[in-house]
Design a protein around this motif. Structure first.
Motif, short mmCIF file in Angstrom:
data_model
loop_
_atom_site.label_atom_id
_atom_site.label_comp_id
_atom_site.label_asym_id
_atom_site.label_seq_id
_atom_site.Cartn_x
_atom_site.Cartn_y
_atom_site.Cartn_z
N VAL A 1 75.99 -59.69 60.20
CA VAL A 1 75.75 -59.17 61.56
C VAL A 1 76.14 -57.70 61.64
O VAL A 1 75.42 -56.89 62.20
CB VAL A 1 76.55 -59.98 62.62
N TYR A 2 77.28 -57.36 61.01
CA TYR A 2 77.67 -55.94 61.04
C TYR A 2 76.56 -55.06 60.49
O TYR A 2 76.13 -54.09 61.12
CB TYR A 2 78.98 -55.68 60.26
N ASN A 3 76.08 -55.42 59.30
CA ASN A 3 75.06 -54.58 58.65
C ASN A 3 73.75 -54.56 59.41
O ASN A 3 73.03 -53.57 59.41
CB ASN A 3 74.83 -55.06 57.21
N ALA A 4 73.43 -55.67 60.06
CA ALA A 4 72.16 -55.76 60.78
C ALA A 4 72.20 -55.08 62.13
O ALA A 4 71.22 -54.50 62.57
CB ALA A 4 71.77 -57.24 60.94
N VAL A 5 73.34 -55.15 62.82
CA VAL A 5 73.39 -54.70 64.21
C VAL A 5 74.36 -53.54 64.45
O VAL A 5 73.98 -52.50 64.98
CB VAL A 5 73.80 -55.87 65.13
N CYS A 6 75.60 -53.71 64.03
CA CYS A 6 76.66 -52.77 64.42
C CYS A 6 76.63 -51.50 63.59
O CYS A 6 77.02 -50.43 64.06
CB CYS A 6 78.01 -53.44 64.27
N HIS A 7 76.17 -51.65 62.36
CA HIS A 7 76.10 -50.57 61.39
C HIS A 7 75.41 -49.31 61.94
O HIS A 7 75.86 -48.20 61.70
CB HIS A 7 75.38 -51.15 60.16
N THR A 8 74.32 -49.51 62.66
CA THR A 8 73.52 -48.38 63.18
C THR A 8 74.41 -47.33 63.84
O THR A 8 74.25 -46.14 63.59
CB THR A 8 72.50 -48.88 64.23
N CYS A 9 75.31 -47.77 64.67
CA CYS A 9 76.17 -46.82 65.38
C CYS A 9 77.52 -46.64 64.69
O CYS A 9 78.00 -45.51 64.56
CB CYS A 9 76.41 -47.31 66.80
N HIS A 10 78.11 -47.72 64.25
CA HIS A 10 79.51 -47.63 63.82
C HIS A 10 79.73 -47.08 62.42
O HIS A 10 80.85 -46.77 62.05
CB HIS A 10 80.20 -48.99 63.99
N ALA B 1 79.29 -46.65 76.43
CA ALA B 1 78.05 -46.53 75.66
C ALA B 1 77.89 -47.63 74.61
O ALA B 1 76.90 -47.67 73.88
CB ALA B 1 78.00 -45.15 74.97
N MET B 2 78.87 -48.52 74.53
CA MET B 2 78.76 -49.66 73.62
C MET B 2 77.94 -50.74 74.30
O MET B 2 78.36 -51.28 75.33
CB MET B 2 80.19 -50.16 73.30
N PRO B 3 76.70 -50.99 73.78
CA PRO B 3 75.85 -51.97 74.45
C PRO B 3 76.35 -53.41 74.24
O PRO B 3 76.95 -53.69 73.21
CB PRO B 3 74.48 -51.78 73.78
N ALA B 4 76.12 -54.29 75.21
CA ALA B 4 76.51 -55.69 75.08
C ALA B 4 75.92 -56.25 73.78
O ALA B 4 74.72 -56.09 73.51
CB ALA B 4 76.01 -56.49 76.27
N LYS B 5 76.79 -56.86 72.97
CA LYS B 5 76.39 -57.44 71.68
C LYS B 5 75.65 -56.44 70.79
O LYS B 5 74.82 -56.83 69.97
CB LYS B 5 75.52 -58.68 71.90
N GLY B 6 75.93 -55.16 70.97
CA GLY B 6 75.26 -54.15 70.17
C GLY B 6 73.76 -54.10 70.44
O GLY B 6 73.00 -53.55 69.67
N GLY B 7 73.35 -54.72 71.56
CA GLY B 7 71.94 -54.74 71.92
C GLY B 7 71.16 -55.86 71.26
O GLY B 7 69.95 -55.95 71.40
N ALA B 8 71.87 -56.74 70.54
CA ALA B 8 71.19 -57.83 69.83
C ALA B 8 71.33 -59.14 70.60
O ALA B 8 72.28 -59.33 71.36
CB ALA B 8 71.76 -57.99 68.44
N ASP B 9 70.39 -60.04 70.40
CA ASP B 9 70.45 -61.36 71.04
C ASP B 9 71.07 -62.34 70.05
O ASP B 9 70.37 -63.05 69.34
CB ASP B 9 69.03 -61.79 71.43
N ILE B 10 72.40 -62.34 69.99
CA ILE B 10 73.11 -63.18 69.02
C ILE B 10 74.24 -63.93 69.74
O ILE B 10 74.69 -63.49 70.80
CB ILE B 10 73.69 -62.32 67.86
N PRO B 11 74.71 -65.04 69.15
CA PRO B 11 75.78 -65.81 69.79
C PRO B 11 77.09 -65.02 69.86
O PRO B 11 77.36 -64.18 68.99
CB PRO B 11 75.97 -67.02 68.88
N ASP B 12 77.91 -65.29 70.89
CA ASP B 12 79.21 -64.63 71.05
C ASP B 12 80.03 -64.71 69.77
O ASP B 12 80.70 -63.75 69.38
CB ASP B 12 80.02 -65.31 72.17
N GLU B 13 79.99 -65.88 69.14
CA GLU B 13 80.82 -66.09 67.95
C GLU B 13 80.48 -65.10 66.84
O GLU B 13 81.36 -64.64 66.11
CB GLU B 13 80.60 -67.53 67.46
N GLU B 14 79.20 -64.74 66.70
CA GLU B 14 78.82 -63.80 65.65
C GLU B 14 79.30 -62.39 65.99
O GLU B 14 79.65 -61.62 65.10
CB GLU B 14 77.29 -63.81 65.48
N VAL B 15 79.32 -62.07 67.28
CA VAL B 15 79.85 -60.77 67.70
C VAL B 15 81.34 -60.73 67.37
O VAL B 15 81.85 -59.74 66.84
CB VAL B 15 79.61 -60.54 69.21
#
Ligand code: HEC
Length: 73
Positions: A1-10, A47-61
């Protein structure tokens, strides 16, 4: 999940986000407590979007938060 979603910004610190592995940037955030970080990551925070802007379960976040916090502690 980090590499797919959070990586872009973080990885680059886009929009002023705390950079992955940067203990100086993460220290004060970690000090707020992990529950706060979970809530902010799931619901959004400035500026941190909810769930990094992804539609994923809370647990994965939460898992991604754990991963980022572990790298910065
Ligand atoms: C569109 C860019 C972007 C994406 C994608 C993104 N973030 Fe962020 N994130 C930010 C920014 C900007 C901040 C800093 C917000 C502030 O402090 O004002 C931030 C802050 C955070 C914080 C600290 C919140 C706090 O209370 O200090 C956490 C935790 C976090 N992000 C987790 C994640 C996770 C997990 C993902 C992937 C699911 C993710 N982010 C994806 C931009 C992003």
């Amino acid at each position: 999940v980090y590499n797919a979603v959070c990586h872009t910004c973080h990885t680059a610190g886009l929009l002023g986000s705390p950079i992955f592995g940067d203990t100086g940037a993460w220290g004060p955030r970690i000090a707020k407590g992990k529950d706060t970080l979970y809530t902010h990551a799931i619901n959004g925070f400035n500026a941190m979007p909810a769930k990094g802007g992804a539609d994923i379960p809370d647990e994965e976040v939460q898992n991604a938060v754990d991963y980022m916090v572990a790298e910065a502690s």
